[in-house]
Design an enzyme around this catalytic site. Structure first.
Site, short mmCIF file in Angstrom:
data_model
loop_
_atom_site.label_atom_id
_atom_site.label_comp_id
_atom_site.label_asym_id
_atom_site.label_seq_id
_atom_site.Cartn_x
_atom_site.Cartn_y
_atom_site.Cartn_z
CE1 TYR A 250 0.43 28.66 -0.23
CE2 TYR A 250 0.87 26.96 1.55
CZ TYR A 250 -0.05 27.74 0.75
OH TYR A 250 -1.38 27.28 0.96
CB CYS B 259 23.75 40.02 6.01
SG CYS B 259 23.00 41.03 4.57
CD GLU B 260 17.93 40.34 7.14
OE1 GLU B 260 17.67 40.61 8.28
OE2 GLU B 260 17.90 41.20 6.24
CE1 TYR C 128 4.69 29.30 7.34
CE2 TYR C 128 4.44 31.41 6.71
CZ TYR C 128 4.37 30.22 6.13
OH TYR C 128 4.07 29.83 5.19
CD GLU D 107 -6.76 24.80 -2.08
OE1 GLU D 107 -5.59 24.53 -2.33
OE2 GLU D 107 -6.78 25.90 -1.33
N PRO D 108 -7.75 21.10 -1.65
CG PRO D 108 -7.17 19.12 -2.42
CD PRO D 108 -8.13 20.31 -2.75
N GLY D 109 -5.07 21.78 -1.43
CA GLY D 109 -3.87 22.69 -1.30
C GLY D 109 -2.52 21.60 -0.98
#
Length: 200
Positions: A152, A123-124, A96, A53-55
């Site tokens: 994603y 506000c993060e 990440y 599965e080359p994703g």
């Protein structure tokens, strides 16, 4: 003696986010096939079909996130370009620390003479797409393109901070079409209900 019909190699075939023109798929396939063929012959496993599965390799560079600069300011000596897209629209950098190229879409031909931290309106402290991005001089209203968000991107987007998600637009040459409509405030609360036992 075991004869295999398939060998499933799984997924994980990514792209070079820092050098999108680099493509080593032929080198990867050649190396992989040589190793597999040797081991399959040694173990007498037959002639199994290879499945994987080359994703991200297929879809990552299919999309960009286009965002407008709300304002530019200096914070503790650092130059910031603060945009209307937020971490809810594209989670990978906040989640990440994923690296994505950022370019000034409306100033693509101008030299990259300054460095900016690019952040969103949420506000993060993690609402940052990238730091130290080399860009032309940026002004309010400029358009920045965050590249390679096809993998994603929309699947990890959310409505955090009551922020409607933007539309998705498909381009094919000069043809343009909306393939996912942008959300409105009404969409954010459309599934909410007040139980009839609560007094209005």
């Amino acid at each position: 003696k075991v004869i295999l019909d398939y060998i499933d190699l799984g997924g994980g075939l990514g792209i070079f986010y820092k050098d999108s023109k680099k493509d080593c798929i032929k080198e990867y396939a050649s190396t992989l096939l040589n190793v597999l063929k040797r081991r399959i012959d040694e173990l007498e496993l037959g002639e199994p079909k290879l499945v994987f599965e080359p994703g991200r390799y297929l879809v990552a560079d299919s999309s960009i996130l286009l965002t407008r600069v709300n304002y530019v300011k200096k914070i503790f000596g650092r130059r910031w370009a603060l945009v209307d897209a937020g971490m809810n629209d594209f989670m990978r950098p906040a989640f990440y620390g994923a690296y994505h190229e950022i370019v000034a879409a409306n100033k693509a031909s101008q030299p990259r003479s300054k460095r900016y931290d690019v952040g969103g309106p949420i506000c993060e402290s993690s609402d940052v797409f990238r730091r130290e991005v080399e860009l032309p001089e940026i002004s309010q209203g400029d358009l920045l393109a965050i590249l390679d968000v096809g993998a994603y991107g929309i699947s990890m987007s959310n409505q955090y901070n009551m922020r409607p998600r933007p539309p998705m637009v498909l381009l094919d040459g000069l043809k343009v079409g909306i393939i996912r409509k942008g959300e409105k405030y009404e969409d954010l609360v459309s599934n909410d209900r007040i139980p009839d036992w609560i007094d209005p």
